[in-house]
Design a protein around this motif. Sequence first.
Motif, PDB file in Angstrom:
ATOM      1  N   GLU A 154       0.766  -1.270   0.132  1.00  0.00           N
ATOM      2  CA  GLU A 154       0.107  -0.069  -0.095  1.00  0.00           C
ATOM      3  C   GLU A 154       0.864   1.162   0.091  1.00  0.00           C
ATOM      4  OE1 GLU A 154      -2.960   0.257   2.946  1.00  0.00           O
ATOM      5  OE2 GLU A 154      -3.213  -1.994   3.075  1.00  0.00           O
ATOM      6  N   ALA A 155       0.318   2.319  -0.687  1.00  0.00           N
ATOM      7  CA  ALA A 155       1.094   3.626  -0.303  1.00  0.00           C
ATOM      8  C   ALA A 155       0.990   4.239   0.787  1.00  0.00           C
ATOM      9  CB  ALA A 155       0.384   4.412  -1.497  1.00  0.00           C
ATOM     10  N   PRO A 156       2.078   4.888   1.298  1.00  0.00           N
ATOM     11  CA  PRO A 156       1.962   5.358   2.736  1.00  0.00           C
ATOM     12  C   PRO A 156       1.379   6.615   2.607  1.00  0.00           C
ATOM     13  CG  PRO A 156       4.085   5.929   1.594  1.00  0.00           C
ATOM     14  CD  PRO A 156       3.601   4.935   0.460  1.00  0.00           C
ATOM     15  N   PRO A 157       1.269   7.064   4.033  1.00  0.00           N
ATOM     16  CA  PRO A 157       0.420   8.334   4.186  1.00  0.00           C
ATOM     17  C   PRO A 157       1.280   9.555   3.666  1.00  0.00           C
ATOM     18  CG  PRO A 157       0.808   7.313   6.314  1.00  0.00           C
ATOM     19  CD  PRO A 157       1.608   6.373   5.361  1.00  0.00           C
ATOM     20  N   PRO A 158       0.497  10.798   3.186  1.00  0.00           N
ATOM     21  CA  PRO A 158       0.980  11.803   2.502  1.00  0.00           C
ATOM     22  C   PRO A 158       2.334  12.413   3.111  1.00  0.00           C
ATOM     23  CG  PRO A 158      -1.189  12.125   2.587  1.00  0.00           C
ATOM     24  CD  PRO A 158      -1.082  10.900   3.471  1.00  0.00           C
ATOM     25  N   ASN A 159       2.523  12.232   4.428  1.00  0.00           N
ATOM     26  CA  ASN A 159       3.634  12.953   5.012  1.00  0.00           C
ATOM     27  C   ASN A 159       4.853  11.960   5.147  1.00  0.00           C
ATOM     28  OD1 ASN A 159       2.277  11.275   6.950  1.00  0.00           O
ATOM     29  ND2 ASN A 159       2.849  12.928   8.809  1.00  0.00           N
ATOM     30  N   ALA A 160       4.741  10.593   4.503  1.00  0.00           N
ATOM     31  CA  ALA A 160       5.797   9.890   4.649  1.00  0.00           C
ATOM     32  C   ALA A 160       6.335   9.187   3.319  1.00  0.00           C
ATOM     33  CB  ALA A 160       5.321   8.706   5.364  1.00  0.00           C
ATOM     34  N   ARG A 161       7.341   8.575   3.489  1.00  0.00           N
ATOM     35  CA  ARG A 161       7.929   7.976   2.174  1.00  0.00           C
ATOM     36  C   ARG A 161       8.595   6.833   2.729  1.00  0.00           C
ATOM     37  NH1 ARG A 161      13.310   8.466   1.607  1.00  0.00           N
ATOM     38  NH2 ARG A 161      14.528   9.952   3.301  1.00  0.00           N
ATOM     39  N   ILE A 162       8.675   5.559   1.512  1.00  0.00           N
ATOM     40  CA  ILE A 162       9.143   4.412   1.991  1.00  0.00           C
ATOM     41  C   ILE A 162      10.887   4.444   1.759  1.00  0.00           C
ATOM     42  CG2 ILE A 162       9.202   2.050   1.387  1.00  0.00           C
ATOM     43  CD1 ILE A 162       6.252   2.392   0.620  1.00  0.00           C
ATOM     44  N   VAL A 163      11.461   4.306   2.864  1.00  0.00           N
ATOM     45  CA  VAL A 163      12.840   3.946   2.657  1.00  0.00           C
ATOM     46  C   VAL A 163      13.306   2.669   2.139  1.00  0.00           C
ATOM     47  CG1 VAL A 163      15.235   4.113   3.783  1.00  0.00           C
ATOM     48  CG2 VAL A 163      12.997   5.835   4.483  1.00  0.00           C
ATOM     49  N   GLN A 164      12.739   1.790   2.795  1.00  0.00           N
ATOM     50  CA  GLN A 164      13.006   0.329   2.512  1.00  0.00           C
ATOM     51  C   GLN A 164      11.848  -0.497   2.644  1.00  0.00           C
ATOM     52  OE1 GLN A 164      16.271  -1.717   4.660  1.00  0.00           O
ATOM     53  NE2 GLN A 164      16.459  -3.037   3.086  1.00  0.00           N
ATOM     54  N   GLY A 204       6.473  15.971  10.279  1.00  0.00           N
ATOM     55  CA  GLY A 204       5.236  16.354  11.060  1.00  0.00           C
ATOM     56  C   GLY A 204       4.827  15.459  12.241  1.00  0.00           C
ATOM     57  N   ALA A 205       3.496  15.175  12.476  1.00  0.00           N
ATOM     58  CA  ALA A 205       3.061  14.370  13.391  1.00  0.00           C
ATOM     59  C   ALA A 205       3.200  12.995  12.966  1.00  0.00           C
ATOM     60  CB  ALA A 205       1.796  14.800  13.854  1.00  0.00           C
ATOM     61  N   ALA A 206       3.310  11.935  14.109  1.00  0.00           N
ATOM     62  CA  ALA A 206       3.289  10.639  13.797  1.00  0.00           C
ATOM     63  C   ALA A 206       2.307   9.853  13.752  1.00  0.00           C
ATOM     64  CB  ALA A 206       4.022   9.916  14.927  1.00  0.00           C
ATOM     65  N   ASP A 207       1.066  10.736  14.034  1.00  0.00           N
ATOM     66  CA  ASP A 207      -0.306   9.812  14.378  1.00  0.00           C
ATOM     67  C   ASP A 207      -0.535   9.153  13.176  1.00  0.00           C
ATOM     68  OD1 ASP A 207      -2.833   9.741  15.771  1.00  0.00           O
ATOM     69  OD2 ASP A 207      -3.720  10.768  14.122  1.00  0.00           O
ATOM     70  N   GLU A 208      -0.722   9.846  11.744  1.00  0.00           N
ATOM     71  CA  GLU A 208      -1.226   9.193  10.700  1.00  0.00           C
ATOM     72  C   GLU A 208      -0.376   8.105  10.083  1.00  0.00           C
ATOM     73  OE1 GLU A 208      -1.824  11.505   7.133  1.00  0.00           O
ATOM     74  OE2 GLU A 208      -2.558  13.244   8.298  1.00  0.00           O
ATOM     75  N   VAL A 209       1.066   8.047  10.518  1.00  0.00           N
ATOM     76  CA  VAL A 209       1.993   7.108  10.286  1.00  0.00           C
ATOM     77  C   VAL A 209       1.507   5.691  11.261  1.00  0.00           C
ATOM     78  CG1 VAL A 209       4.286   6.404  10.137  1.00  0.00           C
ATOM     79  CG2 VAL A 209       3.603   8.528   9.553  1.00  0.00           C
ATOM     80  N   VAL A 210       1.379   5.933  12.330  1.00  0.00           N
ATOM     81  CA  VAL A 210       1.176   4.825  13.411  1.00  0.00           C
ATOM     82  C   VAL A 210      -0.117   4.079  12.860  1.00  0.00           C
ATOM     83  CG1 VAL A 210       0.662   4.399  15.802  1.00  0.00           C
ATOM     84  CG2 VAL A 210       2.486   5.884  15.290  1.00  0.00           C
ATOM     85  N   LYS A 211      -1.349   5.159  12.633  1.00  0.00           N
ATOM     86  CA  LYS A 211      -2.639   4.504  12.149  1.00  0.00           C
ATOM     87  C   LYS A 211      -2.485   3.658  10.929  1.00  0.00           C
ATOM     88  CE  LYS A 211      -5.538   8.078  14.283  1.00  0.00           C
ATOM     89  NZ  LYS A 211      -6.243   9.349  14.277  1.00  0.00           N
ATOM     90  N   TRP A 212      -1.535   4.301  10.062  1.00  0.00           N
ATOM     91  CA  TRP A 212      -1.321   3.579   8.714  1.00  0.00           C
ATOM     92  C   TRP A 212      -0.746   2.068   9.230  1.00  0.00           C
ATOM     93  CZ3 TRP A 212       2.818   2.007   5.984  1.00  0.00           C
ATOM     94  CH2 TRP A 212       2.701   1.264   4.666  1.00  0.00           C
ATOM     95  N   LEU A 213       0.372   2.078   9.974  1.00  0.00           N
ATOM     96  CA  LEU A 213       0.911   0.554  10.249  1.00  0.00           C
ATOM     97  C   LEU A 213      -0.055  -0.257  11.096  1.00  0.00           C
ATOM     98  CD1 LEU A 213       4.365   2.240  11.357  1.00  0.00           C
ATOM     99  CD2 LEU A 213       3.828   1.032   9.307  1.00  0.00           C
ATOM    100  N   ALA A 214      -0.833   0.387  11.816  1.00  0.00           N
ATOM    101  CA  ALA A 214      -1.774  -0.486  12.694  1.00  0.00           C
ATOM    102  C   ALA A 214      -2.919  -0.927  11.913  1.00  0.00           C
ATOM    103  CB  ALA A 214      -2.410   0.572  13.730  1.00  0.00           C
ATOM    104  N   ARG A 215      -3.202  -0.721  10.558  1.00  0.00           N
ATOM    105  CA  ARG A 215      -4.017  -1.596   9.702  1.00  0.00           C
ATOM    106  C   ARG A 215      -3.534  -3.015   9.548  1.00  0.00           C
ATOM    107  NH1 ARG A 215      -4.282   2.654   4.886  1.00  0.00           N
ATOM    108  NH2 ARG A 215      -5.262   4.362   5.841  1.00  0.00           N
TER     109      ARG A 215
END
Length: 585
Positions: free
Chosen positions: A237-247, A259-270
Motif C-alpha cells: 500500500e502507498a504510505p500516508p502523504p507525510n511519509a515516504r518508504i525508505v525500504q 510532522g506528527a506521527a499519528d497518521e503513520v502509526v494509524k497506517w501501520l496499525a492496519r
Amino acid sequence: MASLEIRSLTKRYGEIVGVENLSLSIEPGEVFGYLGPNGAGKTTTIRCVLGLIRPTAGEIVALGRRVEPGRAVEHRRIGYLPGDFRAWPGLTARQALELLAALGGDPEQSARRRAELAERLELALERRIGELSKGNRQKVGVIAAFQHNPELLILDEPTSGLDPLVRQTVWEIVRESAEHGAAVLFSSHDLTEVAAACERAAILSQGRLAALGPISDIVHRGERHIKAWFGAESADEAPPPNARIVQREADSIHLAYTGAADEVVKWLARRPVDRLSTPEASLEEAFVRLLRGAPEPIAVPPGLPGGTAQRAPGPPFPWALLRFWTTRLALGWGLVAQAIFAFQIALCGLLHDNQAIEAWLSFLDVLPPFIKSMVGGQALKPGRIANLLAIGYQHPMVLTLFMVFAVGAPTGLLPGETRAGAMELLLSRAVTKTQAFVCAAIPTLAAMAGLTLAMYLGTVAGTKLFPFEKPAPLGALFRMAANGGLLAAAVGGISLLAAAAFRQRTTAVAVCVGYLTLNYFAFLFSIWWNAMKPLRPWTLFAYADEALRPDSAGWPLADMAVLAVALGAALLAGWAVWRRRDLDA
C-alpha cells in the motif's frame, strides 16, 4: 549579557548577497555551531564580526562593545582561528606565536599557556612554519587562538587536517575554555562534531538563516524514521502523504516522515505489527532537508534587536608589529644603501678633476640630448665639482635601486601580507587598520630618507677621498640631500597609496612603477623639448632639480613645500583607501 550579538546583519557584494538579515546571539560558556554549505555566508559573517569587512546594514556587538570595521574592537579578548590558517613561512612557530601574543594580551601569561598547549598538541615550536605539515600548521593556529585565554572564540574548521587523537585534544581545550566562561562560535562542515559539541546551532543557506535553535529542535525539523516488523506479509500500500518508504521487505517496512506521527502509526496499525523501532534522527538528515528547499524566515529571538552598546576605545599602538616590519625591511634597505653609497664614491673617483669631466662630456656629446640627460651629463661643468647628487638621482642605476625599494617595501607589507593570509591574523589581534597602515608607512618613509642619507654620505666621503679642484660646500650638498629626501619620501608615499589601493601585489607594483617611470621620462622630455615644457610642473622630479645644482642659492622652500604636499596627499589618500577597503583576500 550575551558575548556576541548579531543584529539584522546584511552584507552585499554588488548584486551578490553574502549575508541577509542575520540575527543571533551567543552566551558566555556556550559552544555555538555555525553550519552551512560552501558559499552560504559563514566566512562573511565571521569577517564582519572581526571588523575585517564593512557590513551593508545591521549591527554587531562583541563583549558588550559595538563592532566598528577596522577598529579591532575588543580583539585582545577574542581568539580567532581562520579556516585557512597561513602565517609567515620563514618564522618559527614560536616567533609567529610570540608576535601575535604581543599584539594584545599579557605576553607572560600567553607564554605559559602557549607552552602548555604545545605540549598537549605535541608541537615542536622551534620548527619553521614553512616546514610544517598541514596538520602541524593547524596546531599553530589552534595555539594562536587559545594562548591569550580569550573570552570569545571564533573557530573556523578548527580540527581540519588533524588526526583523531589530536581532534580529541582540541575538543578538550574547547570544552575547558567554555567551562571557564568563554563563548565559542564554531563553524564547521563536520556535522557529527557539531552535534556532539554544541547545544545550539544555526544553519545558513544562501546567506539566510534556515534554522536556529537547540540541536534537538533542528534535528526534529528533519525527517524522522520508524521501522515496523509484521507477523505476516504486509500489503503493498502507498504510505500516508507525510511519509515516504525508505525500504520495504516482505515482513517489514522502513518509513521516513515529517510532522506528527499519528497518521503513520494509524497506517501501520492496519496490519499486525510485531515490533517497532524508531531510529534516532541525525543532524545531517535535518541539514540536508533544510538545504534542499528555499530557506524560510527565522523568527528573531525576543529582545535581540534592541539594546545599546558602548563604543570601544582604540587599542594601544602595536609596537611589536612596527618592530617586526622594520626588521623585515632592514636587510633589503642595508643592501640598497650600501650600493648607493659605493656608487657615489665611485662617481667621485671617476669625475673628481677637469680632465675626467671633459673626457666624460666628450663621450656624452656623441649621444642624443635625451640619453645624455639620463646619465646626468647636463649637471657636469669643468672647473667645479660634478653635481654628484643630481647624477645619482638621474642615473638609471641609482634611480632603479630607489624605485625597487620604494615600490617593493610597502607592497610587500600591505597587499603582500594580505594575499599571504598574514594580514588577517594581524588584524584579528589588537591592531586597527589605521595602525597597520602607519606601521607600513613609518619604515618605508624612514628607509627612503635613509637611502638619501646614504647618497649624501657617499658624496661627502668621495669629496674627502679625492682631490676636487673646486669642491662644493657641505651646506650645498646638505641642501641637495634634504630636497632629494623629500622627493624620495614622496615616491614612497605614492607607493603606499598604490599598495593600499590594490589587492594584488603585482598590480600595485605595475601601477606604481608605471607612474614613476612616466613621471621621470616626462621630466627629461620637458628639459630638452620645448613642446613638453608644460609637463614639467606636473612631475615630481622637477621640484628637486633646482636644489640639485651646486650654484643654487639658499633653500628651495617652494619646491620642498610642493613635495611635502605631494607626500601628505599620497599618505592621506592611501590611508583613506586602506581604511575603507574590505579585507576579503
